[in-house]
Design an enzyme around this catalytic site. Structure first.
Site, PDB file in Angstrom:
ATOM      1  N   ARG A 111      13.344 -31.442  61.332  1.00 19.10           N
ATOM      2  CA  ARG A 111      14.040 -30.630  60.177  1.00 19.10           C
ATOM      3  C   ARG A 111      13.930 -31.192  58.946  1.00 19.10           C
ATOM      4  O   ARG A 111      14.715 -31.553  58.268  1.00 19.10           O
ATOM      5  CB  ARG A 111      15.676 -30.722  60.733  1.00 19.10           C
ATOM      6  CG  ARG A 111      15.790 -30.074  62.088  1.00 19.10           C
ATOM      7  CD  ARG A 111      17.256 -29.895  62.255  1.00 19.10           C
ATOM      8  NE  ARG A 111      17.605 -29.110  63.241  1.00 19.10           N
ATOM      9  CZ  ARG A 111      18.836 -28.597  63.619  1.00 19.10           C
ATOM     10  NH1 ARG A 111      19.953 -28.815  63.039  1.00 19.10           N
ATOM     11  NH2 ARG A 111      18.932 -27.651  64.806  1.00 19.10           N
ATOM     12  N   SER A 112      12.764 -31.013  58.521  1.00 17.69           N
ATOM     13  CA  SER A 112      12.365 -31.667  57.097  1.00 17.69           C
ATOM     14  C   SER A 112      11.428 -30.592  56.235  1.00 17.69           C
ATOM     15  O   SER A 112      10.284 -31.002  55.799  1.00 17.69           O
ATOM     16  CB  SER A 112      11.516 -33.079  57.225  1.00 17.69           C
ATOM     17  OG  SER A 112      12.204 -34.029  58.161  1.00 17.69           O
TER      18      SER A 112
END
Length: 428
Positions: free
Chosen positions: A257-258
């Protein structure tokens, strides 16, 4: 000659610094035109209560963060409260268990357990419109509580502040900066570390006119959902209609989730440096439109998650850089990958519907990105003219309360309220 006491001299200098503090640089990208507190007189709150009051009041303000504001213990502790052990936690105390939030079934059938956490971290401080929040040097730290921008607030600048230690042991322990239904927000030269959940997140309501720039997202942790010392929950965009410029940021030691981006949104990610990501960086869901150019990925296992990427992505390579000219008024810059996986995505339709509101964006070539970003991203690096000086920022380590919980514990009613209130606004 009159000799002044050293403490009085230091206090006087700090007070003068607070009065002189002003925003460095100019908002760009989708946040162009943001003025924050404008010409309001800079002032430093005396304590955590005054900081919360000033952030939430209706007056334009330039709020100077000239020291550490520690919220741990200010809203009591939830002792032996309901939590669960998710499947991801295969490493015991080195992983993350999850707080069971009332109103959410996230824990589902996971094995139940108990945990002790600080209530202050669960909910960020509400920030009203027309605010500038700016740190002094590398002294501006907000520990134990994040910032929450919701319900139509607009025209807010957050610059040169370190937000840290929001129940990092636990999923749902707290978000550092959360937006939900906002406009004209500039997050610049911020550092985030040691959080339980998201470092930066937009909720379901549209957050238009947002720029996140020159910031450091530090995923190094002792409590890792991926059980490898890397933080998984990093940057999440869930707003329908979000328009976000994400530029010159340093994202390191994360594992997922970056960012993760969903729904009908537009993200322009350029000149960022991803380093030491043990999982995936981009995760682009249905409806999202993401332009990825001029970034450097170093030792990133999966720059683009191919298993969960039904959205529209244009990740620029050398062959199609010229395609951007009609949308951006300039060619795009190709991305660079070193010791990393594949960065997929070649949907030029992203460009055909690109919003006009982002204005001109200037991107550097990738050979300059790692050194520039590491020298400038984060706190204590404002320098002059917004370019930043290559100085190191203050190191933040967990306070004793991270493992040794304060003796005062919350009453059942106050703990339950905190969990219900958090769950009501955090289903992502």
């Amino acid at each position: 000659m009159v000799l002044l006491h050293p403490l009085l001299t230091a206090a006087a200098l700090l007070g003068a610094s607070a009065r002189a503090q002003s925003v460095v640089g100019t908002p760009f990208g989708f946040a162009s035109g943001t003025t924050g507190g404008g010409n309001a007189a800079p002032a430093a709150p005396k304590d955590t209560n005054e900081l919360k009051e000033w952030l939430a009041d209706p007056n334009p303000r330039v709020i100077v963060i000239d020291k550490e504001f520690n919220f741990i213990g200010t809203e009591d502790t939830c002792t032996d409260c309901e939590c669960c052990i998710p499947d991801s936690n295969t490493c015991g105390d080195a992983g993350q268990n999850a707080i069971k939030t009332e109103g959410s079934d996230w824990c589902g059938s996971y094995p139940a357990t108990t945990c002790t956490y600080d209530n202050a971290g669960l909910e960020g401080m509400e920030v009203a419109s027309d605010k500038t929040i700016i740190g002094v040097g590398d002294a501006g730290v907000i520990r134990g509580k994040g910032l929450r921008l919701v319900n139509g607030v607009s025209n807010i600048i957050i610059q040169n502040v370190h937000i840290t230690e929001l129940n990092p042991q636990y999923i749902w322990g707290g978000d550092a900066i959360s937006l939900d239904g906002t406009d004209k927000i500039w997050v610049d030269h911020v550092k985030v570390s040691l959080v339980g959940r998201q470092m930066f997140v937009t909720g379901y309501e549209s957050s238009g006119g947002v720029t996140v720039s020159n910031s450091e997202f530090d995923g190094q942790t002792k409590w890792s959902a991926s059980c490898d010392g890397h933080h998984y929950w990093s940057v999440l965009g869930y707003g329908k209609g979000d328009q976000i410029t994400f530029a010159n940021n340093y994202i390191h030691h994360t594992s997922g989730r970056s960012p993760k981006i969903e729904f009908d949104s537009h993200w322009h990610a350029y000149n960022n440096f991803w380093e030491n990501n043990s999982g995936h960086a981009f995760d682009v869901g249905e409806g999202a439109n993401v332009l990825i150019e001029g970034n450097v990925f170093s030792n990133v296992k999966t720059p683009m998650n191919p298993e969960d990427t039904p959205g529209s992505t244009f990740a620029v390579n050398a062959q199609d850089a010229s395609s951007c000219t009609s949308a951006l008024g300039r060619p795009c810059i190709a991305n660079e990958l070193t010791s990393s996986g594949e960065l997929s995505g070649n949907d030029e339709a992203v460009l055909s519907g690109w919003p006009k509101g982002e204005g001109d964006t200037k991107a550097m070539t990738t050979d300059k990105v790692p050194s520039y970003v590491k020298a400038n991203a984060g706190v204590g690096k404002l320098g002059s003219g917004g370019s930043g000086a290559a100085s190191s920022s203050a190191s933040i380590t967990p306070s004793p309360t991270s493992s040794a919980i304060p003796s005062s514990s919350a009453t059942p009613s106050s703990s339950a309220y905190a969990r219900r209130h958090y769950a009501r606004h955090h289903h992502y």
